[in-house]
Scaffold this motif. Sequence first.
Motif, PDB file in Angstrom:
ATOM      1  N   ARG A 163       0.852  -1.190   0.000  1.00 36.40           N
ATOM      2  CA  ARG A 163       0.000   0.000   0.000  1.00 36.40           C
ATOM      3  C   ARG A 163       0.880   1.229   0.000  1.00 36.40           C
ATOM      4  NH1 ARG A 163      -4.014  -0.745   4.921  1.00 36.40           N
ATOM      5  NH2 ARG A 163      -2.166  -1.738   5.807  1.00 36.40           N
ATOM      6  N   LEU A 164       0.386   2.293  -0.627  1.00 36.81           N
ATOM      7  CA  LEU A 164       1.157   3.525  -0.724  1.00 36.81           C
ATOM      8  C   LEU A 164       0.204   4.710  -0.638  1.00 36.81           C
ATOM      9  CD1 LEU A 164       3.960   4.858  -1.413  1.00 36.81           C
ATOM     10  CD2 LEU A 164       3.180   4.871  -3.778  1.00 36.81           C
ATOM     11  N   THR A 165       0.647   5.757   0.068  1.00 36.35           N
ATOM     12  CA  THR A 165      -0.118   7.002   0.132  1.00 36.35           C
ATOM     13  C   THR A 165       0.505   7.996  -0.829  1.00 36.35           C
ATOM     14  OG1 THR A 165      -0.653   6.623   2.455  1.00 36.35           O
ATOM     15  CG2 THR A 165      -0.903   8.865   1.620  1.00 36.35           C
ATOM     16  N   LEU A 166      -0.269   8.474  -1.788  1.00 35.79           N
ATOM     17  CA  LEU A 166       0.218   9.415  -2.794  1.00 35.79           C
ATOM     18  C   LEU A 166      -0.437  10.775  -2.606  1.00 35.79           C
ATOM     19  CD1 LEU A 166       0.199   7.160  -6.001  1.00 35.79           C
ATOM     20  CD2 LEU A 166       2.183   7.952  -4.727  1.00 35.79           C
ATOM     21  N   ASP A 167       0.401  11.801  -2.448  1.00 37.44           N
ATOM     22  CA  ASP A 167      -0.080  13.191  -2.388  1.00 37.44           C
ATOM     23  C   ASP A 167      -1.161  13.378  -1.333  1.00 37.44           C
ATOM     24  OD1 ASP A 167       1.636  13.745  -4.506  1.00 37.44           O
ATOM     25  OD2 ASP A 167       0.108  13.198  -5.984  1.00 37.44           O
ATOM     26  N   GLY A 168      -1.012  12.735  -0.174  1.00 36.59           N
ATOM     27  CA  GLY A 168      -1.955  12.925   0.914  1.00 36.59           C
ATOM     28  C   GLY A 168      -3.265  12.215   0.751  1.00 36.59           C
ATOM     29  N   ALA A 169      -3.454  11.492  -0.329  1.00 40.20           N
ATOM     30  CA  ALA A 169      -4.715  10.764  -0.526  1.00 40.20           C
ATOM     31  C   ALA A 169      -4.706   9.490   0.304  1.00 40.20           C
ATOM     32  CB  ALA A 169      -4.896  10.440  -2.005  1.00 40.20           C
ATOM     33  N   LYS A 170      -5.806   8.757   0.231  1.00 44.49           N
ATOM     34  CA  LYS A 170      -5.903   7.517   0.994  1.00 44.49           C
ATOM     35  C   LYS A 170      -4.934   6.480   0.438  1.00 44.49           C
ATOM     36  CE  LYS A 170      -9.765   5.929   2.373  1.00 44.49           C
ATOM     37  NZ  LYS A 170     -11.134   5.363   2.440  1.00 44.49           N
ATOM     38  N   GLU A 171      -4.574   5.551   1.284  1.00 45.64           N
ATOM     39  CA  GLU A 171      -3.693   4.486   0.843  1.00 45.64           C
ATOM     40  C   GLU A 171      -4.349   3.710  -0.294  1.00 45.64           C
ATOM     41  OE1 GLU A 171      -0.959   3.209   4.639  1.00 45.64           O
ATOM     42  OE2 GLU A 171      -2.804   2.098   4.232  1.00 45.64           O
ATOM     43  N   ARG A 172      -3.519   3.269  -1.230  1.00 46.86           N
ATOM     44  CA  ARG A 172      -4.032   2.482  -2.350  1.00 46.86           C
ATOM     45  C   ARG A 172      -3.125   1.273  -2.559  1.00 46.86           C
ATOM     46  NH1 ARG A 172      -3.021   5.576  -7.972  1.00 46.86           N
ATOM     47  NH2 ARG A 172      -3.899   3.596  -8.684  1.00 46.86           N
ATOM     48  N   PRO A 173      -3.693   0.154  -2.993  1.00 48.23           N
ATOM     49  CA  PRO A 173      -2.857  -1.028  -3.252  1.00 48.23           C
ATOM     50  C   PRO A 173      -1.986  -0.808  -4.494  1.00 48.23           C
ATOM     51  CG  PRO A 173      -5.121  -1.447  -3.922  1.00 48.23           C
ATOM     52  CD  PRO A 173      -5.127  -0.116  -3.237  1.00 48.23           C
ATOM     53  N   VAL A 174      -0.744  -1.245  -4.432  1.00 48.05           N
ATOM     54  CA  VAL A 174       0.190  -1.100  -5.552  1.00 48.05           C
ATOM     55  C   VAL A 174       1.013  -2.382  -5.691  1.00 48.05           C
ATOM     56  CG1 VAL A 174       0.400   1.412  -5.393  1.00 48.05           C
ATOM     57  CG2 VAL A 174       1.901  -0.042  -4.015  1.00 48.05           C
ATOM     58  N   GLU A 175       1.583  -2.557  -6.863  1.00 44.52           N
ATOM     59  CA  GLU A 175       2.564  -3.608  -7.098  1.00 44.52           C
ATOM     60  C   GLU A 175       3.951  -3.048  -6.815  1.00 44.52           C
ATOM     61  OE1 GLU A 175       2.294  -5.099 -11.041  1.00 44.52           O
ATOM     62  OE2 GLU A 175       0.126  -5.429 -10.959  1.00 44.52           O
ATOM     63  N   SER A 176       4.839  -3.900  -6.364  1.00 43.47           N
ATOM     64  CA  SER A 176       6.203  -3.480  -6.064  1.00 43.47           C
ATOM     65  C   SER A 176       7.183  -4.243  -6.948  1.00 43.47           C
ATOM     66  CB  SER A 176       6.527  -3.731  -4.588  1.00 43.47           C
ATOM     67  OG  SER A 176       7.884  -3.465  -4.328  1.00 43.47           O
ATOM     68  N   TRP A 177       8.034  -3.493  -7.680  1.00 49.07           N
ATOM     69  CA  TRP A 177       9.043  -4.077  -8.549  1.00 49.07           C
ATOM     70  C   TRP A 177      10.423  -3.657  -8.045  1.00 49.07           C
ATOM     71  CZ3 TRP A 177       8.128  -6.627 -13.495  1.00 49.07           C
ATOM     72  CH2 TRP A 177       6.765  -6.840 -13.747  1.00 49.07           C
ATOM     73  N   VAL A 178      11.377  -4.591  -8.095  1.00 51.01           N
ATOM     74  CA  VAL A 178      12.731  -4.316  -7.608  1.00 51.01           C
ATOM     75  C   VAL A 178      13.740  -4.770  -8.656  1.00 51.01           C
ATOM     76  CG1 VAL A 178      12.120  -4.483  -5.169  1.00 51.01           C
ATOM     77  CG2 VAL A 178      12.836  -6.534  -6.408  1.00 51.01           C
ATOM     78  N   VAL A 179      14.984  -4.270  -8.510  1.00 48.27           N
ATOM     79  CA  VAL A 179      16.060  -4.671  -9.407  1.00 48.27           C
ATOM     80  C   VAL A 179      16.442  -6.125  -9.119  1.00 48.27           C
ATOM     81  CG1 VAL A 179      18.415  -4.182 -10.159  1.00 48.27           C
ATOM     82  CG2 VAL A 179      16.914  -2.310  -9.489  1.00 48.27           C
ATOM     83  N   LYS A 180      16.643  -6.907 -10.165  1.00 51.81           N
ATOM     84  CA  LYS A 180      17.049  -8.299 -10.000  1.00 51.81           C
ATOM     85  C   LYS A 180      18.457  -8.379  -9.400  1.00 51.81           C
ATOM     86  CE  LYS A 180      14.301 -10.204 -13.805  1.00 51.81           C
ATOM     87  NZ  LYS A 180      14.333 -10.939 -15.103  1.00 51.81           N
ATOM     88  N   GLY A 181      18.806  -9.558  -8.914  1.00 52.60           N
ATOM     89  CA  GLY A 181      20.086  -9.721  -8.238  1.00 52.60           C
ATOM     90  C   GLY A 181      21.272  -9.959  -9.144  1.00 52.60           C
TER      91      GLY A 181
END
Length: 252
Positions: free
Chosen positions: A143-161
Amino acid sequence: MTLRGATLVLVSMLAGCSRPGPSPEYASAREKHAAVLAAHPEDAAARPEIEDVLRLLERVPADSPDGASARELRERILSERTALQDQASQRASAVEKAAQPPAWPSASEIGRPPPAAPPLKPGMKLDELAALSCFERQPGEFRLTLDGAKERPVESWVVKGEPECREKYAAYADKLVLAADGAVVAIRPAAEAKAVSKDVVVERKVERQVQLVRMPDGRWGMRGADGDVEPIPPGAEVRTVDGSPLPPEARP
């Protein structure tokens, strides 16, 4: 002997006399060719002396008993000469290439960092992110809060190893690329995105149009499209279609 018989004998004698004999030019050409070949077995066909052999072979009459042999020898010498010329050209090309200095990097290129990786930014499509082949989606829900709005579900991507990915995208090694609805929405430090436990129910806002009706127990309920009446859930926000205020008794 009759006159007719004498004529036949004369014609026969003339025909026999017109037949060509062995060619002295061919005999001389063979002798010279053998001498050049003995002295220069590796490159006889390319030696200047072989020109005399070719000239003698050209002078052999085509209807001579040696005509076919002369043509065959001449064609063989010319074919060997072409092969020798090709070999000499290939050797010269190899020597010329070996003599060229190596292509050293210029002074401006020495110490220059490798080309920068394409930047990532909000709005980038997830297909484009996946096509970079250096990012992978983390399991679970965030979950992430953007610009003071309510939390929203998001996908998380990271750099591979993989080392090449870590080197190429070093600027994103400690960040999360967050996406929703098929596009990148933010790039944040890993600490800013909260992982949602499997035991946590994520609140989602659901809107639907209903008809307010009085229930038998005196409370207000709502009738849906299927005609069933059910109580208004606690905490639900009820408003009229045209935005006018609800009467106090109809407020949940």
